[in-house]
Design a protein around this motif. Structure first.
Motif, short mmCIF file in Angstrom:
data_model
loop_
_atom_site.label_atom_id
_atom_site.label_comp_id
_atom_site.label_asym_id
_atom_site.label_seq_id
_atom_site.Cartn_x
_atom_site.Cartn_y
_atom_site.Cartn_z
N ILE A 28 5.26 13.23 -11.84
CA ILE A 28 6.23 14.17 -11.29
C ILE A 28 5.48 15.46 -10.99
O ILE A 28 4.96 16.10 -11.91
N ASP A 29 5.37 15.79 -9.72
CA ASP A 29 4.62 16.98 -9.30
C ASP A 29 5.57 18.12 -8.99
O ASP A 29 6.58 17.94 -8.30
N GLU A 30 5.25 19.29 -9.50
CA GLU A 30 6.01 20.49 -9.16
C GLU A 30 5.52 21.03 -7.83
O GLU A 30 4.33 20.92 -7.48
N ILE A 31 6.43 21.62 -7.07
CA ILE A 31 6.14 22.06 -5.70
C ILE A 31 6.21 23.58 -5.60
O ILE A 31 7.07 24.22 -6.22
N SER A 32 5.32 24.14 -4.80
CA SER A 32 5.30 25.60 -4.59
C SER A 32 6.27 25.98 -3.48
O SER A 32 6.76 25.13 -2.74
N ASP B 148 12.98 20.41 -10.62
CA ASP B 148 13.78 21.15 -9.64
C ASP B 148 13.99 20.29 -8.40
O ASP B 148 13.41 19.20 -8.26
N GLU B 149 14.79 20.76 -7.48
CA GLU B 149 15.19 19.95 -6.32
C GLU B 149 14.03 19.51 -5.45
O GLU B 149 14.04 18.43 -4.88
N ASN B 150 13.00 20.34 -5.33
CA ASN B 150 11.88 20.02 -4.45
C ASN B 150 10.72 19.32 -5.16
O ASN B 150 9.75 18.94 -4.51
N ASP B 151 10.80 19.19 -6.46
CA ASP B 151 9.75 18.47 -7.18
C ASP B 151 9.72 17.01 -6.75
O ASP B 151 10.73 16.46 -6.30
N GLU B 152 8.56 16.37 -6.90
CA GLU B 152 8.37 15.01 -6.36
C GLU B 152 8.02 14.00 -7.44
O GLU B 152 7.10 14.21 -8.24
N LEU B 153 8.77 12.89 -7.44
CA LEU B 153 8.50 11.74 -8.30
C LEU B 153 7.72 10.73 -7.47
O LEU B 153 8.13 10.37 -6.37
N LEU B 154 6.58 10.27 -8.01
CA LEU B 154 5.73 9.33 -7.26
C LEU B 154 5.42 8.09 -8.08
O LEU B 154 5.15 8.18 -9.29
N PHE B 155 5.42 6.95 -7.42
CA PHE B 155 4.90 5.70 -7.97
C PHE B 155 4.64 4.77 -6.80
O PHE B 155 4.98 5.08 -5.66
N MET B 156 4.03 3.63 -7.07
CA MET B 156 3.68 2.71 -5.99
C MET B 156 4.80 1.69 -5.77
O MET B 156 5.34 1.13 -6.72
N TYR B 157 5.11 1.44 -4.50
CA TYR B 157 6.17 0.48 -4.15
C TYR B 157 5.83 -0.91 -4.68
O TYR B 157 6.72 -1.65 -5.10
N ARG B 158 4.54 -1.28 -4.68
CA ARG B 158 4.17 -2.62 -5.13
C ARG B 158 4.47 -2.84 -6.60
O ARG B 158 4.52 -3.98 -7.06
N LEU C 216 0.80 -1.23 0.00
CA LEU C 216 0.00 0.00 0.00
C LEU C 216 0.84 1.27 0.00
O LEU C 216 0.28 2.37 -0.03
N HIS C 217 2.15 1.15 0.01
CA HIS C 217 3.02 2.30 0.24
C HIS C 217 3.34 3.07 -1.05
O HIS C 217 3.82 2.51 -2.02
N PRO C 218 3.07 4.40 -1.07
CA PRO C 218 3.49 5.22 -2.21
C PRO C 218 4.94 5.67 -2.04
O PRO C 218 5.32 6.13 -0.96
N VAL C 219 5.73 5.55 -3.08
CA VAL C 219 7.11 6.04 -3.07
C VAL C 219 7.10 7.49 -3.51
O VAL C 219 6.53 7.83 -4.55
N ILE C 220 7.71 8.36 -2.71
CA ILE C 220 7.82 9.78 -3.06
C ILE C 220 9.29 10.16 -2.96
O ILE C 220 9.90 10.09 -1.90
N ILE C 221 9.88 10.55 -4.09
CA ILE C 221 11.31 10.87 -4.17
C ILE C 221 11.48 12.31 -4.62
O ILE C 221 10.94 12.72 -5.66
N LYS C 222 12.20 13.09 -3.84
CA LYS C 222 12.49 14.47 -4.20
C LYS C 222 13.50 14.52 -5.35
O LYS C 222 14.38 13.66 -5.46
N GLY C 223 13.40 15.55 -6.16
CA GLY C 223 14.34 15.71 -7.26
C GLY C 223 15.77 15.77 -6.79
O GLY C 223 16.69 15.27 -7.46
N SER C 224 16.00 16.34 -5.61
CA SER C 224 17.35 16.46 -5.06
C SER C 224 17.99 15.10 -4.79
O SER C 224 19.21 15.00 -4.71
N GLU C 225 17.16 14.05 -4.65
CA GLU C 225 17.69 12.72 -4.38
C GLU C 225 18.19 12.04 -5.66
O GLU C 225 18.88 11.02 -5.59
#
Length: 332
Positions: free
Chosen positions: A129-133, A154-164, A91-100
């Motif tokens: 990939i979501d842009e962040i304010s 950018d560094e704070n933008d977020e990449l998302l996908f499901m761990y499963r 059930l876990h969503p993976v969220i990775i910052k661009g800086s990573e």
């Protein structure tokens, strides 16, 4: 049917800025029905066929509406285990910052995708990939200021996908590849090693969606649950039902009652008590739509004696198995 109310107590001790995060899992929201549904269960042959398809097709449940509801609790539990996952990681969503992932920085968002290895070949899976304010929320055009350059990672933008959706299998050079691998993403938890691949310039995209939210009617239809709230007050639920288990289709949540308690100026100041029934109205400002997460940007209007005294900006994250609430409170 008996009603269930989820009560949330939010304590804000700091006088300036507080980030309040609430994650409400469906499995915690259970009610008792007077008339129980029949316990679902696939036949053994159909179940074995499903397991084989599930190993090759990560989005099987999302692509076939109602399929997950045909499994008994034991069958679903076994299906999760057969994928090499725990209930948490399923059930876990993976969220990775661009800086990573420095190799992504300053790249065009449209050029990137996520792929995994299933059945000896690379498959695209749902991602965004979501842009962040600058306020720390997912950027909604016209609301807040973008932290960085539009359309660029950018560094704070977020990449998302499901761990499963990650795989036990690993890419090798004999597999066909559309595009180029920017980074192999490796995950290790409790003796579990899994992989996903950040791809650049691939034309392959998954058309599957894990979440579906209509902001006009404020209605969500996801893999594991669905809900409807008042369109002008997101926290006032009119319906909330599960798509899995013995109680699927039944309303499992009556309302969400949140209390915010804080001292405004210092720890010696009188406490302020606010609740979502009487003092706070959650007005949706807009939605950032994605296949993994829908982010609803909300203005929490704090009303005292029918007068709006101040507003709190918040973000409600809708995942296929979870609601996440992130509120940033700034008191001058």
């Amino acid at each position: 049917m008996h009603k269930t109310t989820a009560v949330v107590l939010l304590n804000a001790h700091k006088p300036s800025t507080n980030f309040l995060k609430l994650f409400t899992l469906l499995c915690f929201l259970i009610t008792t029905s007077i008339s129980h549904s029949a316990t679902p269960k696939l036949s053994d042959d159909d179940y074995q066929t499903l397991l084989e398809k599930l190993k090759q097709t990560p989005t099987l449940f999302a692509d076939n509406e109602g399929l997950i509801g045909k499994l008994s609790s034991k069958q679903l539990d076994n299906a999760i285990t057969s994928l090499g996952l725990s209930h948490y990681s399923f059930l876990h969503p993976v969220i990775i910052k661009g800086s990573e992932i420095p190799a992504m920085i300053k790249g065009n968002i449209a050029d990137y995708s996520i792929m995994v290895v299933r059945g000896g070949r690379l498959l695209p899976v749902p991602f965004q990939i979501d842009e962040i304010s600058k306020e720390g929320f997912v950027y909604l055009e016209g609301e807040g200021e973008l932290d960085g350059e539009h359309g660029i990672i950018d560094e704070n933008d977020e990449l998302l996908f499901m761990y499963r959706d990650t795989s036990i299998e690993r890419y090798n050079k004999d597999m066909a590849l559309d595009g180029e691998i920017v980074k192999e993403l490796e995950f290790n938890r409790i003796n579990e090693q899994r992989f996903a691949y950040l791809i650049k310039n691939s034309k392959s995209r998954s058309s599957s969606r894990y979440v579906s939210y209509d902001p006009v009617t404020s209605t969500a239809k996801n893999t594991f649950y669905g809900f409807k709230t008042q369109p002008d007050n997101f926290l006032m639920f009119e319906d909330f039902y599960a798509n899995v288990g013995d109680e699927q289709g039944h309303r499992v949540l009556d309302s969400v009652f949140a209390v915010i308690e804080t001292r405004v100026l210092s720890k010696y100041s009188p406490k302020i008590h606010l609740n979502t029934f009487e003092d706070i109205k959650a007005v949706p400002l807009g939605t950032i739509d994605g296949p993994v997460r829908n982010a609803v940007i909300i203005s929490l209007n704090v009303v005292v004696a029918n007068i709006t005294v101040f507003k709190i900006r918040a973000q409600m994250d809708i995942f296929d198995q979870m609601l996440g609430f992130n509120a940033k409170i700034t008191i001058p």
